[in-house]
Design a protein around this motif. Structure first.
Motif, PDB file in Angstrom:
ATOM      1  N   VAL A  82      41.681  49.673  45.544  1.00  0.00           N
ATOM      2  CA  VAL A  82      42.626  48.628  46.013  1.00  0.00           C
ATOM      3  C   VAL A  82      42.651  47.281  45.162  1.00  0.00           C
ATOM      4  CG1 VAL A  82      43.462  47.020  47.824  1.00  0.00           C
ATOM      5  CG2 VAL A  82      42.848  49.581  48.184  1.00  0.00           C
ATOM      6  N   ILE A  83      41.217  46.878  44.945  1.00  0.00           N
ATOM      7  CA  ILE A  83      41.247  45.500  44.213  1.00  0.00           C
ATOM      8  C   ILE A  83      41.651  45.649  42.549  1.00  0.00           C
ATOM      9  CG2 ILE A  83      39.477  43.986  43.075  1.00  0.00           C
ATOM     10  CD1 ILE A  83      37.620  44.812  45.759  1.00  0.00           C
ATOM     11  N   HIS A  86      45.342  46.132  42.476  1.00  0.00           N
ATOM     12  CA  HIS A  86      46.416  44.571  42.755  1.00  0.00           C
ATOM     13  C   HIS A  86      46.043  43.618  41.856  1.00  0.00           C
ATOM     14  CE1 HIS A  86      48.324  45.599  46.583  1.00  0.00           C
ATOM     15  NE2 HIS A  86      47.091  45.905  47.096  1.00  0.00           N
ATOM     16  N   ASN A  87      44.867  43.952  41.005  1.00  0.00           N
ATOM     17  CA  ASN A  87      44.425  42.737  40.138  1.00  0.00           C
ATOM     18  C   ASN A  87      45.484  43.045  38.910  1.00  0.00           C
ATOM     19  OD1 ASN A  87      42.445  41.401  41.634  1.00  0.00           O
ATOM     20  ND2 ASN A  87      40.634  42.234  40.490  1.00  0.00           N
TER      21      ASN A  87
ATOM     22  N   MET B  90      43.054  35.284  46.634  1.00  0.00           N
ATOM     23  CA  MET B  90      42.349  35.738  45.653  1.00  0.00           C
ATOM     24  C   MET B  90      41.772  34.557  44.689  1.00  0.00           C
ATOM     25  SD  MET B  90      43.527  38.750  44.983  1.00  0.00           S
ATOM     26  CE  MET B  90      44.642  39.794  45.910  1.00  0.00           C
ATOM     27  N   ILE B 122      37.877  48.721  54.507  1.00  0.00           N
ATOM     28  CA  ILE B 122      38.171  48.439  53.247  1.00  0.00           C
ATOM     29  C   ILE B 122      38.493  46.962  52.784  1.00  0.00           C
ATOM     30  CG2 ILE B 122      40.150  48.654  51.551  1.00  0.00           C
ATOM     31  CD1 ILE B 122      40.778  51.361  53.138  1.00  0.00           C
ATOM     32  N   GLU B 126      36.287  44.835  50.390  1.00  0.00           N
ATOM     33  CA  GLU B 126      37.201  43.935  49.424  1.00  0.00           C
ATOM     34  C   GLU B 126      36.402  42.744  49.068  1.00  0.00           C
ATOM     35  OE1 GLU B 126      41.788  44.620  49.850  1.00  0.00           O
ATOM     36  OE2 GLU B 126      41.084  43.246  48.362  1.00  0.00           O
ATOM     37  N   ARG B 130      34.612  41.491  45.517  1.00  0.00           N
ATOM     38  CA  ARG B 130      35.488  40.403  45.074  1.00  0.00           C
ATOM     39  C   ARG B 130      34.406  39.200  44.733  1.00  0.00           C
ATOM     40  NH1 ARG B 130      40.960  40.459  43.753  1.00  0.00           N
ATOM     41  NH2 ARG B 130      42.116  42.000  45.047  1.00  0.00           N
TER      42      ARG B 130
END
Lengths: 243, 243
Positions: A82-83, A86-87, B90, B122, B126, B130
């Motif tokens: 997912v990361i 999206h990134n 983000m 999830i 994340e 991140r």
């Protein structure tokens, strides 16, 4: 005379297909880096099949991928997918080459511009706002919001209605011969097929509805100038004959 | 002797509350910039109420906000809200001050570390990926994945079980007196209440279950050193008495 130019969004103004491919590849790479024990080629192929079966707007691509690969559910791998997905989408969402220059020239020529697109209204607006092209357009019609999908004539009729022009005064530019070109031609609009992206050699049975075919978006400017000078000639011809 | 330190995630290792507040404010500002005709204060207040009623994981905050404000549905405004919300999340997702330094020191001291957190697996992964703190942890337990939520004793039992230590050898660090501190104490773990964020003055009826209270995460290092030297003294006392 052309007063209004209507554009499709995905793969006409914005490079959607290229971006999706890049995002999916990066997602798989991220999942493998996070520990998913699968070969890249196998996982990517499986993901494409899955998207083909469930559609690109399905929200469980990465968990279903694990099921298809007979792997245990692992939220760390899914999160990594997912990361990275999206990134990539954030960093690489871009307009098609020449798009912004074309839009600016058309505005300078005094034309009014619009977007007619299918898809989820919020997602489509996200693309428009993120690429900062919203100010070029007087009207944005998104089919899911209007209630009909291209090529239904109603969305094209609604578009010319909003601008208060006749269909002959409007030019439709799009990458899909079926939804954009055949769709717009039904109500008598002029049509420009942008031969670009994954639909560049599909739906050719609708090629007859395209008045013009271009490979670069900037050619729209020349087409409009051509239509204008042709009509000027026709008018002067008529004046000559009227004499 | 302490062999394992278990951390809560939200508002213990990662600054979730501050981030959410910033993201929500930026979302409203984005919607107003995109044309939503509402005063910032009114819209923000309404959004907080809505989140309070529907929960923070509800996925239609911004469309419901328009309904509550008696505004017509407008996907451009919603998209502007979504973009600003995500961009903020983000750009500003960060660990709590001193968190990475603390984790590194604990590893240097030979301790094994884990995470026990509630929430969507999830989304929690994340945050961990991140902020790049995944390599510090030997085990990550996410309640929705295990099937029980904190303070259920099962998730704490499972955690010490995975590390193969007794509850007395494990220290739980968390910002919530109820779910983290009371939860861990039930099975006999040592507990450190991190008095931080929006729970810094809530659930005080469970304060008795906290062995230590800290306001800076780095104090965990001193606490462990204190426990170790205390136990050394006890051992030498016993040796003296055994003479």
């Amino acid at each position: 005379m052309i007063k209004v130019v209507l554009f499709d969004l995905d793969d006409t103004l914005i490079d959607t297909t290229k971006l999706a491919e890049m995002a999916r590849k990066n997602a798989i790479e991220g999942m493998i880096r996070a520990g998913m024990p699968v070969d890249f080629g196998i996982a990517y192929h499986e993901l494409l099949e899955l998207i083909n079966e469930y559609g690109s707007n399905f929200s469980h691509h990465f968990d279903y991928l694990l099921r298809r690969l007979d792997l245990p559910y692992n939220p760390k791998w899914v999160a990594a997918g997912v990361i990275n997905y999206h990134n990539t989408k954030m960093a690489h969402l871009k307009t098609v080459k020449g798009a912004k220059r074309t839009l600016l020239r058309l505005k300078e020529m005094g034309l009014r511009l619009g977007v007619i697109t299918d898809g989820d209204p919020i997602k489509q607006w996200e693309k428009i706002l993120r690429t900062e092209i919203e100010d070029y357009f007087d009207e944005v019609l998104i089919s899911d919001f209007v209630g009909v999908k291209k090529p239904h004539r109603k969305i094209f009729e609604k578009a010319v209605g909003r601008f208060g022009v006749s269909p002959e005064e409007a030019l439709m530019v799009g990458d899909r011969l079926y939804s954009d070109i055949y769709g717009a031609k039904q109500i008598g609009m002029r049509t420009v097929w942008f031969k670009y992206g994954k639909y560049a050699s599909r739906e050719l049975e609708y090629l007859e509805y395209a008045d013009f075919v271009i490979r670069s978006l900037e050619d729209v400017v020349e087409i409009i100038r051509g239509i204008e000078s042709e009509e000027r000639e026709e008018r002067s011809d008529k004046e000559v004959h009227a004499d």
